[in-house]
Design an enzyme around this catalytic site. Sequence first.
Site, short mmCIF file in Angstrom:
data_model
loop_
_atom_site.label_atom_id
_atom_site.label_comp_id
_atom_site.label_asym_id
_atom_site.label_seq_id
_atom_site.Cartn_x
_atom_site.Cartn_y
_atom_site.Cartn_z
N TYR A 178 1.43 2.27 21.13
CA TYR A 178 2.80 1.75 21.19
C TYR A 178 3.80 2.86 20.86
CZ TYR A 178 1.87 1.55 16.12
OH TYR A 178 1.51 1.86 14.84
N GLU A 228 -0.85 11.28 7.35
CA GLU A 228 0.38 11.25 8.17
C GLU A 228 0.81 12.67 8.56
OE1 GLU A 228 2.99 8.68 5.85
OE2 GLU A 228 1.53 7.06 6.10
N PHE A 282 1.31 -8.93 17.00
CA PHE A 282 2.61 -8.38 16.68
C PHE A 282 2.99 -8.74 15.26
CE2 PHE A 282 2.33 -9.35 21.22
CZ PHE A 282 2.12 -8.05 21.62
N GLY A 283 3.63 -7.80 14.57
CA GLY A 283 3.98 -8.01 13.17
C GLY A 283 2.97 -7.28 12.32
N PRO A 284 3.20 -7.21 11.00
CA PRO A 284 2.28 -6.46 10.14
C PRO A 284 0.86 -6.99 10.24
CG PRO A 284 4.24 -7.11 8.93
CD PRO A 284 4.28 -7.82 10.24
N TYR A 332 7.71 8.65 -0.53
CA TYR A 332 6.66 8.07 -1.40
C TYR A 332 7.05 7.95 -2.88
CZ TYR A 332 3.48 7.40 2.39
OH TYR A 332 2.91 6.91 3.53
N PRO A 336 -0.55 -4.03 26.37
CA PRO A 336 -1.53 -2.95 26.25
C PRO A 336 -2.64 -3.05 27.29
CG PRO A 336 -1.76 -4.52 24.42
CD PRO A 336 -0.51 -4.89 25.17
N GLY A 352 0.21 -14.42 26.88
CA GLY A 352 1.65 -14.13 26.97
C GLY A 352 1.94 -12.65 27.07
N VAL A 353 2.90 -12.19 26.28
CA VAL A 353 3.31 -10.79 26.36
C VAL A 353 2.26 -9.85 25.75
CG1 VAL A 353 4.64 -10.63 24.19
CG2 VAL A 353 5.34 -9.27 26.18
N GLY A 354 1.21 -10.43 25.18
CA GLY A 354 0.07 -9.63 24.71
C GLY A 354 -0.61 -8.88 25.85
C1 HEM Z 1 4.19 -0.84 6.86
C2 HEM Z 1 1.44 -0.06 2.96
C3 HEM Z 1 4.38 3.59 1.67
C4 HEM Z 1 7.62 1.98 4.90
C5 HEM Z 1 3.19 -0.91 5.93
C6 HEM Z 1 2.07 -1.82 6.00
C7 HEM Z 1 1.31 -1.61 4.91
C8 HEM Z 1 1.94 -0.56 4.14
C9 HEM Z 1 0.01 -2.32 4.56
C10 HEM Z 1 1.82 -2.82 7.13
C11 HEM Z 1 1.07 -2.12 8.23
C12 HEM Z 1 0.95 -2.90 9.52
O1 HEM Z 1 1.90 -3.57 9.90
O2 HEM Z 1 -0.07 -2.79 10.18
C13 HEM Z 1 1.99 1.02 2.28
C14 HEM Z 1 1.41 1.64 1.10
C15 HEM Z 1 2.23 2.67 0.74
C16 HEM Z 1 3.33 2.69 1.68
C17 HEM Z 1 0.12 1.19 0.42
C18 HEM Z 1 2.11 3.64 -0.41
C19 HEM Z 1 0.98 4.18 -0.82
C20 HEM Z 1 5.53 3.46 2.40
C21 HEM Z 1 6.72 4.28 2.24
C22 HEM Z 1 7.64 3.80 3.14
C23 HEM Z 1 7.02 2.70 3.86
C24 HEM Z 1 6.84 5.43 1.26
C25 HEM Z 1 9.05 4.27 3.35
C26 HEM Z 1 9.98 4.25 2.40
C27 HEM Z 1 6.95 1.07 5.70
C28 HEM Z 1 7.58 0.41 6.83
C29 HEM Z 1 6.58 -0.40 7.42
C30 HEM Z 1 5.39 -0.22 6.62
C31 HEM Z 1 9.03 0.56 7.26
C32 HEM Z 1 6.69 -1.30 8.66
C33 HEM Z 1 6.81 -2.73 8.30
C34 HEM Z 1 8.21 -3.23 8.08
O3 HEM Z 1 9.16 -2.67 8.64
O4 HEM Z 1 8.37 -4.24 7.38
N1 HEM Z 1 3.08 -0.15 4.79
N2 HEM Z 1 3.14 1.68 2.59
N3 HEM Z 1 5.74 2.54 3.40
N4 HEM Z 1 5.66 0.69 5.60
FE1 HEM Z 1 4.39 1.25 4.14
#
Ligand code: HEM
Length: 401
Positions: free
Chosen positions: A190, A137, A392-394, A95, A279, A274-276
């Site tokens: 998942y 978390e 799928f995806g964010p 963080y 779940p 599809g692949v949905g």
């Molecule tokens: C995914 C917000 C901190 C790594 C996400 C998503 C959001 C988000 C909105 C998309 C969720 C979804 O797909 O449903 C935030 C916020 C943070 C934070 C507001 C701080 C307060 C972090 C930190 C890390 C991190 C510290 C690691 C260094 C990731 C990764 C994803 C993700 C790897 C998956 C999406 C991807 O691989 O592109 N986060 N996050 N996040 N976050 Fe964070």
Amino acid sequence: MLSQKTIDLVKSTVPALEANGTTVTSTFYKMMFAAHPELLNIFNHVNQAQGRQQTALANTVLAAAKYIDKLETIVPVVNQIAHKHRGLGIKPEHYPIVGEFLLKAIKEVMGDAATDEIINAWAESYGAIAQVFIDIEHNMYESAEKQENGWLDFKEFEVVKKVKESNVITSFYLKAKDGKGVPTFIPGQYITVKVKIPTETYILNRQYSLSCAPGHDYFRISVKREADHDPNGKVSNYLHDFINEGDTLEISAPAGEFTLNEREDAPIALISGGVGLTPMMSMLEALANSGSKREVSYIHSARSEEFHAFKDAVLENISKLENGRVFFGYDKPLNKEGNHHFEGYITKSFLQNIVDENTVCYICGPVPFLKNIVTILQEIGLKDENIRYEFFGPAMNLTAE
Ligand code: HEM
């Protein structure tokens, strides 16, 4: 406790952030990955390239800024993201790195308008927001590890069976290599699969819904092959082409909030494209195993019979239910007559005959499919809490472009 001054300063930056939110986060990612390339082993590069994660993070930062004086409001949103973070192994020590570069990016984008006072207020506020994530978390890690057969982060599993389910979907049955069973989970959750592909510089992580009910001594995921050079298919196609029975995969414990609520007794519709369907397979099997008396409608749309996975398994599970109905639909006309089939897309007049405003609907599929179904269900009059979806995806607002 944040001071009123800090709160006011942060809130006063919201309009500027709204105007430049995506620039802030894309600048942030560029700077952060330049300083910490090891984080490219965690982030999804395809999401980065397509700007999806930028949008997701920008939206969340804005939401947090708006609710900085009542952060409890964002807890439901944080929960969903925290599941994803936990499934990827994001830790408290990550963080401050994100915070440092987010502040640098805000400074760079705001230029002279970003006074020390504003930056300090943001530093304090980011700390408060990050703490909400870290606490949620922490609890999730604790329960994943403490659960029977649970573990922290990633563990090695062996592919004990690989089964072709349709001409694009293949299932992988996974057993823990340490000989333990698998933890229970909630249908709809998942797991994250972590792979090192020899031709790729960084480790890749992808999330796949579990496609079996809890209670087995294995996990099952069912993976769709994408077009050869589609960047979204890097991991899926690697699994199809190179991962076979006897091979090892590193996976996370189950996570996710798109889950079956077995305590409810309202009619339920499982609607997938599809692949949905993955779940839904878990939810349907769980309902069948528990001898549910609920009215269950399984509705699935596939391109054609060749693309239709799990047809027999679905019919078998439906037959175990007292009140189960099944509807399969194809884009193309059918070769042969079938009792359960409809042609073309799922329309309002079709769904109106199956669901009413009391039905709890679970929907999963590609974004256009979801948008269509959600709109129809809203028109039919279902309450938002009965329209539950995952794609799928964010996670992005379905009304976004
Ligand atoms: C995914 C917000 C901190 C790594 C996400 C998503 C959001 C988000 C909105 C998309 C969720 C979804 O797909 O449903 C935030 C916020 C943070 C934070 C507001 C701080 C307060 C972090 C930190 C890390 C991190 C510290 C690691 C260094 C990731 C990764 C994803 C993700 C790897 C998956 C999406 C991807 O691989 O592109 N986060 N996050 N996040 N976050 Fe964070």
